[in-house]
Design a protein around this motif. Sequence first.
Motif, PDB file in Angstrom:
ATOM      1  N   ILE A   1      40.301 -24.727 -49.481  1.00 13.62           N
ATOM      2  CA  ILE A   1      40.114 -25.907 -48.630  1.00 13.62           C
ATOM      3  C   ILE A   1      40.026 -25.484 -47.166  1.00 13.62           C
ATOM      4  CG2 ILE A   1      41.075 -28.133 -47.926  1.00 13.62           C
ATOM      5  CD1 ILE A   1      42.572 -28.250 -50.562  1.00 13.62           C
ATOM      6  N   LYS A   2      39.006 -25.966 -46.484  1.00 14.53           N
ATOM      7  CA  LYS A   2      38.813 -25.685 -45.058  1.00 14.53           C
ATOM      8  C   LYS A   2      38.913 -26.986 -44.276  1.00 14.53           C
ATOM      9  CE  LYS A   2      34.643 -24.743 -43.468  1.00 14.53           C
ATOM     10  NZ  LYS A   2      33.384 -24.027 -43.161  1.00 14.53           N
ATOM     11  N   PHE A   3      39.697 -26.979 -43.210  1.00 19.19           N
ATOM     12  CA  PHE A   3      39.884 -28.193 -42.415  1.00 19.19           C
ATOM     13  C   PHE A   3      40.286 -27.813 -40.991  1.00 19.19           C
ATOM     14  CE2 PHE A   3      43.858 -26.984 -44.308  1.00 19.19           C
ATOM     15  CZ  PHE A   3      44.803 -27.167 -43.304  1.00 19.19           C
ATOM     16  N   ALA A   4      40.254 -28.786 -40.107  1.00 17.70           N
ATOM     17  CA  ALA A   4      40.642 -28.571 -38.714  1.00 17.70           C
ATOM     18  C   ALA A   4      42.019 -29.158 -38.464  1.00 17.70           C
ATOM     19  CB  ALA A   4      39.623 -29.203 -37.776  1.00 17.70           C
ATOM     20  N   ALA A   5      42.842 -28.432 -37.697  1.00 17.91           N
ATOM     21  CA  ALA A   5      44.169 -28.918 -37.340  1.00 17.91           C
ATOM     22  C   ALA A   5      44.361 -28.749 -35.849  1.00 17.91           C
ATOM     23  CB  ALA A   5      45.241 -28.140 -38.095  1.00 17.91           C
ATOM     24  N   SER A   6      45.016 -29.715 -35.235  1.00 20.62           N
ATOM     25  CA  SER A   6      45.229 -29.654 -33.785  1.00 20.62           C
ATOM     26  C   SER A   6      46.607 -30.179 -33.428  1.00 20.62           C
ATOM     27  CB  SER A   6      44.149 -30.472 -33.061  1.00 20.62           C
ATOM     28  OG  SER A   6      44.320 -30.413 -31.662  1.00 20.62           O
ATOM     29  N   ASP A   7      47.592 -29.284 -33.455  1.00 16.43           N
ATOM     30  CA  ASP A   7      48.955 -29.611 -33.061  1.00 16.43           C
ATOM     31  C   ASP A   7      49.452 -30.872 -33.762  1.00 16.43           C
ATOM     32  OD1 ASP A   7      51.346 -29.350 -31.772  1.00 16.43           O
ATOM     33  OD2 ASP A   7      50.698 -30.347 -29.943  1.00 16.43           O
ATOM     34  N   GLN A   8      49.405 -30.859 -35.103  1.00 15.50           N
ATOM     35  CA  GLN A   8      49.806 -32.033 -35.849  1.00 15.50           C
ATOM     36  C   GLN A   8      50.407 -31.640 -37.193  1.00 15.50           C
ATOM     37  OE1 GLN A   8      45.099 -32.575 -37.019  1.00 15.50           O
ATOM     38  NE2 GLN A   8      46.229 -34.347 -36.368  1.00 15.50           N
ATOM     39  N   GLN A   9      51.027 -32.602 -37.852  1.00 13.54           N
ATOM     40  CA  GLN A   9      51.579 -32.400 -39.181  1.00 13.54           C
ATOM     41  C   GLN A   9      50.597 -32.933 -40.201  1.00 13.54           C
ATOM     42  OE1 GLN A   9      55.872 -33.139 -40.176  1.00 13.54           O
ATOM     43  NE2 GLN A   9      55.002 -34.733 -41.468  1.00 13.54           N
ATOM     44  N   ILE A  10      50.236 -32.103 -41.162  1.00 12.03           N
ATOM     45  CA  ILE A  10      49.254 -32.473 -42.168  1.00 12.03           C
ATOM     46  C   ILE A  10      49.867 -32.317 -43.556  1.00 12.03           C
ATOM     47  CG2 ILE A  10      47.025 -31.879 -43.195  1.00 12.03           C
ATOM     48  CD1 ILE A  10      46.096 -31.015 -40.450  1.00 12.03           C
ATOM     49  N   THR A  11      49.646 -33.290 -44.411  1.00 14.25           N
ATOM     50  CA  THR A  11      50.176 -33.246 -45.774  1.00 14.25           C
ATOM     51  C   THR A  11      49.042 -33.132 -46.786  1.00 14.25           C
ATOM     52  OG1 THR A  11      52.109 -34.591 -45.180  1.00 14.25           O
ATOM     53  CG2 THR A  11      51.537 -34.472 -47.511  1.00 14.25           C
TER      54      THR A  11
ATOM     55  N   HIS B   1      36.368 -32.279 -59.761  1.00 18.99           N
ATOM     56  CA  HIS B   1      36.051 -33.046 -58.551  1.00 18.99           C
ATOM     57  C   HIS B   1      36.825 -32.575 -57.315  1.00 18.99           C
ATOM     58  CE1 HIS B   1      33.706 -35.772 -60.980  1.00 18.99           C
ATOM     59  NE2 HIS B   1      34.746 -36.009 -61.771  1.00 18.99           N
ATOM     60  N   LEU B   2      37.970 -31.916 -57.538  1.00 20.05           N
ATOM     61  CA  LEU B   2      38.777 -31.399 -56.423  1.00 20.05           C
ATOM     62  C   LEU B   2      39.037 -32.481 -55.369  1.00 20.05           C
ATOM     63  CD1 LEU B   2      37.003 -27.932 -55.983  1.00 20.05           C
ATOM     64  CD2 LEU B   2      39.005 -28.492 -57.380  1.00 20.05           C
ATOM     65  N   ASN B   3      39.454 -33.637 -55.831  1.00 20.67           N
ATOM     66  CA  ASN B   3      39.684 -34.777 -54.941  1.00 20.67           C
ATOM     67  C   ASN B   3      41.103 -34.746 -54.366  1.00 20.67           C
ATOM     68  OD1 ASN B   3      40.285 -35.240 -57.722  1.00 20.67           O
ATOM     69  ND2 ASN B   3      40.603 -37.419 -57.307  1.00 20.67           N
ATOM     70  N   TRP B   4      41.336 -33.753 -53.518  1.00 21.66           N
ATOM     71  CA  TRP B   4      42.613 -33.619 -52.836  1.00 21.66           C
ATOM     72  C   TRP B   4      42.753 -34.703 -51.760  1.00 21.66           C
ATOM     73  CZ3 TRP B   4      46.184 -30.025 -54.312  1.00 21.66           C
ATOM     74  CH2 TRP B   4      45.728 -28.961 -55.107  1.00 21.66           C
TER      75      TRP B   4
ATOM     76  N   GLU C   1      30.731 -24.097 -48.916  1.00 25.55           N
ATOM     77  CA  GLU C   1      31.096 -24.987 -47.804  1.00 25.55           C
ATOM     78  C   GLU C   1      32.463 -24.658 -47.212  1.00 25.55           C
ATOM     79  OE1 GLU C   1      30.718 -28.973 -49.376  1.00 25.55           O
ATOM     80  OE2 GLU C   1      28.844 -29.234 -48.279  1.00 25.55           O
ATOM     81  N   ALA C   2      33.398 -24.239 -48.068  1.00 24.98           N
ATOM     82  CA  ALA C   2      34.753 -23.961 -47.583  1.00 24.98           C
ATOM     83  C   ALA C   2      34.921 -22.519 -47.104  1.00 24.98           C
ATOM     84  CB  ALA C   2      35.769 -24.253 -48.691  1.00 24.98           C
ATOM     85  N   ALA C   3      33.853 -21.740 -47.133  1.00 25.34           N
ATOM     86  CA  ALA C   3      33.939 -20.341 -46.703  1.00 25.34           C
ATOM     87  C   ALA C   3      34.019 -20.252 -45.187  1.00 25.34           C
ATOM     88  CB  ALA C   3      32.727 -19.565 -47.209  1.00 25.34           C
TER      89      ALA C   3
ATOM     90  N   SER D   1      39.377 -34.788 -42.569  1.00 24.34           N
ATOM     91  CA  SER D   1      38.148 -34.319 -43.201  1.00 24.34           C
ATOM     92  C   SER D   1      38.303 -32.861 -43.632  1.00 24.34           C
ATOM     93  CB  SER D   1      36.977 -34.461 -42.224  1.00 24.34           C
ATOM     94  OG  SER D   1      35.792 -33.952 -42.797  1.00 24.34           O
ATOM     95  N   TYR D   2      37.754 -32.521 -44.800  1.00 26.14           N
ATOM     96  CA  TYR D   2      37.853 -31.140 -45.273  1.00 26.14           C
ATOM     97  C   TYR D   2      36.663 -30.780 -46.170  1.00 26.14           C
ATOM     98  CZ  TYR D   2      39.521 -33.161 -49.726  1.00 26.14           C
ATOM     99  OH  TYR D   2      39.623 -33.875 -50.891  1.00 26.14           O
ATOM    100  N   LYS D   3      36.467 -29.473 -46.348  1.00 28.78           N
ATOM    101  CA  LYS D   3      35.486 -28.932 -47.277  1.00 28.78           C
ATOM    102  C   LYS D   3      36.255 -28.200 -48.363  1.00 28.78           C
ATOM    103  CE  LYS D   3      31.901 -30.127 -44.742  1.00 28.78           C
ATOM    104  NZ  LYS D   3      30.943 -31.181 -45.185  1.00 28.78           N
TER     105      LYS D   3
END
Length: 228
Positions: free
Chosen positions: A107-117, A135-138, A179-181, A149-151
Amino acid sequence: MTSLTVQQVNANLFIGHAMKSTYKLAVFLFIAILPSLGYSESILKLGEGVNLFAINGKEIPKGSGFLSTKSEFSLPDSGTNQILVSYTADIKNGDSYELEESELSVIKFAASDQQITLSAPSISSTKQLEAFSTHLNWSLTTSDNTPVSYKVNRLPLEGFRIGVDYEQKLSEFNRTSAEAAIPPAEAIAPPVEPIDAHDTEQAVILKMLQHWYKLASPETREKFKASL
């Protein structure tokens, strides 16, 4: 023994106080500018049954993944992050329950000084687990339940996972067009160990040296060692 005048004692106390104040100010300023240098962190929380194997191409310590009891991990606040995860479901089989694990997801995603679950949908059957692996519906959300948003792609892996070199597998994956590379040129710096304002001067220096050493190339590390 040489005696000191009141003026000398006061002067020494003033100098000592000034040095301590200067150090505290330096530590405060260093901590304050960390976010602007890209050293701040985000926190990744794992939902029930989620297993984490690697962060940004680096395998997390042994005892993690399926056997881990840790549910929070630090992420460098550098924009894009990549994690390797799976999900373990408690599936009823007759009169008993069995633990079954999903396919591995990158999974690839953007984080900016936050808590993500990161969490997965409720799964109670083998059929639902197979559908999830397809489907990988995380679910990826911030602390205020805002979707992130994520890939995502499956990590091609055959056979048993015992002894698998996840770092090598991710390196191969990142050379694909998935996409997640994350291409090597976009490699992300390892998480930074937080610096506490109460750390001693040498502890702060040690953490800074460790951070920059992790960022250095093998050639730069050898040059550094040779210079000591």
